[in-house]
Write an enzyme that holds these catalytic residues in place. Structure first.
Site, PDB file in Angstrom:
ATOM      1  N   LYS A 223       0.834  -1.215   0.000  1.00 36.35           N
ATOM      2  CA  LYS A 223       0.000   0.000   0.000  1.00 36.35           C
ATOM      3  C   LYS A 223       0.860   1.254   0.000  1.00 36.35           C
ATOM      4  O   LYS A 223       0.678   2.161  -0.815  1.00 36.35           O
ATOM      5  CB  LYS A 223      -0.910   0.006   1.227  1.00 36.35           C
TER       6      LYS A 223
ATOM      7  N   CYS B  63     -19.308   5.732   5.024  1.00 36.33           N
ATOM      8  CA  CYS B  63     -19.212   4.278   5.203  1.00 36.33           C
ATOM      9  C   CYS B  63     -18.173   3.964   6.270  1.00 36.33           C
ATOM     10  O   CYS B  63     -17.155   3.315   6.010  1.00 36.33           O
ATOM     11  CB  CYS B  63     -18.850   3.601   3.877  1.00 36.33           C
TER      12      CYS B  63
ATOM     13  N   CYS C 204     -25.901   4.616   6.265  1.00 39.43           N
ATOM     14  CA  CYS C 204     -26.515   4.155   5.016  1.00 39.43           C
ATOM     15  C   CYS C 204     -27.646   5.068   4.571  1.00 39.43           C
ATOM     16  O   CYS C 204     -27.962   5.138   3.382  1.00 39.43           O
ATOM     17  CB  CYS C 204     -27.024   2.719   5.187  1.00 39.43           C
TER      18      CYS C 204
ATOM     19  N   CYS D 241     -26.124   7.558   2.293  1.00 36.23           N
ATOM     20  CA  CYS D 241     -25.313   7.005   1.205  1.00 36.23           C
ATOM     21  C   CYS D 241     -26.016   7.177  -0.138  1.00 36.23           C
ATOM     22  O   CYS D 241     -27.189   6.820  -0.278  1.00 36.23           O
ATOM     23  CB  CYS D 241     -25.031   5.528   1.464  1.00 36.23           C
TER      24      CYS D 241
ATOM     25  N   CYS E  63     -26.205  -1.075  -2.899  1.00 30.32           N
ATOM     26  CA  CYS E  63     -25.225  -1.727  -2.030  1.00 30.32           C
ATOM     27  C   CYS E  63     -25.836  -2.946  -1.351  1.00 30.32           C
ATOM     28  O   CYS E  63     -26.844  -2.830  -0.648  1.00 30.32           O
ATOM     29  CB  CYS E  63     -24.714  -0.745  -0.980  1.00 30.32           C
TER      30      CYS E  63
END
Length: 380
Positions: free
Chosen positions: A248, A318, A325, A328, A334
């Site tokens: 990463k 999130c 949610c 969102c 989702c």
């Protein structure tokens, strides 16, 4: 066949007459006896037959089920048989479930893009452009001094990424700014080589695992001086050979310091959100597995921007626990979306149904005020 009917006798003298009158003999022919036997057999329930197809461990199972265990068998032998039945049952169940998992993994590794991924990606990207997150102003790619020399800028970017592991951006940014301001000579390769490891540890104490990071940074500075001519390497193999630097950090360093888009930088936010959206099936695995899955189907043009987009989205909407949610923009797409519904004063959780093909690609979060946001903040 003879049927006798008993009668209580009070007068013993009449006993012979009573016996002759109360005793009857019923004679049946051989054909009638055979018919009655067939009818009686038909009324009996047929014994249950053991279905071998449903039990892959038929011999062991039947040894216990029908109690065909010898008397001389000890309790240990019986226990072993029972454990064998349980083990074989577990193996059979695991084999069936593993087949399903393999099919999902195989689909992702083959480069098959998830359904509606582009609609979901575009909505989240549009939402992020009007919603500022800590990563937009305090992310590691923002902390390097662009007025310094290219070598110093690349070194500061690498150090910021090393400090950011298991640490919030708000904390990392403060520590890096203090090093740039208070460390003698500023945050450069020479100043890190000259500073004592214990002093460096004290200066970065606010970040997680600061003692290990202080040692890693000191060793990295020595390796850069001796092996890479005092500069940050430009290959993922050389970067990941440095102590404390993983894939990463390596790919993000290449993207920010060298402007090389060679891989996706997957941190905990990208790992979590990609699995919640159903883009990957690697929640029980490592972020490195998520990176390989994403790179197998996501176009290379999105490899750099997906990290700041999903990181900021994971910081604001999130989040790891109690995701928002209801706010969102892709909740209806989702598979992990959960919306709290108010019903008779009681809050209950309802699963949001996923639509395979939405009728429209627009969202209520698409606003015209996007142009009012500072463009230099969102340069991904």
């Amino acid at each position: 066949m003879t049927v006798r009917r008993s009668t209580r006798v009070k007068n013993l003298s009449a006993l012979p007459d009573i016996i002759s009158s109360s005793t009857k003999t019923i004679s049946l022919s051989s054909e009638e006896v055979q018919d009655n036997k067939i009818e009686a057999d038909s009324n009996k329930k047929a014994p249950k037959k053991y279905n071998v197809k449903n039990k892959p461990f038929s011999d062991t199972y039947m040894a216990i089920r029908t109690k065909r265990v010898k008397k001389e068998d000890s309790l240990d032998d019986i226990t072993i048989l029972k454990k064998r039945v349980k083990t074989e049952s577990t193996i059979s169940t695991t084999a069936n479930s593993s087949k399903k998992k393999v099919s999902v993994k195989q689909e992702v590794l083959n480069g098959v893009a998830p359904t509606n991924w582009r609609i979901v990606f575009d909505r989240i990207k549009a939402y992020r452009k009007i919603t500022e997150a800590p990563v937009d102003t305090m992310g590691c790619e923002r902390l390097g001094d662009r007025t310094a020399s290219p070598e110093t800028y690349r070194f500061q970017t690498l150090v910021a990424l090393m400090l950011s592991a298991q640490t919030k951006d708000t904390v990392t940014s403060v520590v890096v700014r203090n090093l740039q301001k208070d460390l003698p000579g500023g945050l450069t390769l020479e100043s890190i080589l000259n500073v004592n490891e214990q002093e460096l540890d004290d200066r970065i104490r606010a970040v997680g695992f600061h003692t290990k990071k202080a040692a890693y940074i000191k060793k990295t500075a020595e390796i850069l001086r001796d092996k890479f001519n005092g500069d940050v390497p430009s290959t993922i193999e050389d970067l990941t050979s440095l102590p404390g630097v993983g894939p990463k950090m390596g790919f993000l360093t290449l993207q920010v310091a060298w402007k090389l888009n060679l891989g996706i930088g997957v941190d905990v936010h990208v790992h979590r959100i990609s699995n919640r959206l159903g883009w990957c099936n690697t929640m029980d695995k490592l972020p490195e597995d998520t990176r390989k899955n994403l790179e197998s189907w996501l176009p290379r043009e999105h490899w750099r921007e997906i990290n700041p987009i999903l990181v900021g989205y994971g910081q604001t909407v999130c989040i790891p626990r109690g995701p928002k949610c209801g706010e969102c923009p892709v909740s209806e797409l989702c598979p992990s979306s959960i919306v709290k519904v108010q019903k008779k004063g009681i809050k209950v959780k309802a699963q949001v149904k996923v639509k395979d093909e939405p009728d429209e690609t627009t969202s209520r979060f698409f606003k015209e005020e996007v142009t009012a946001v500072k463009t230099e903040v969102f340069d991904w």
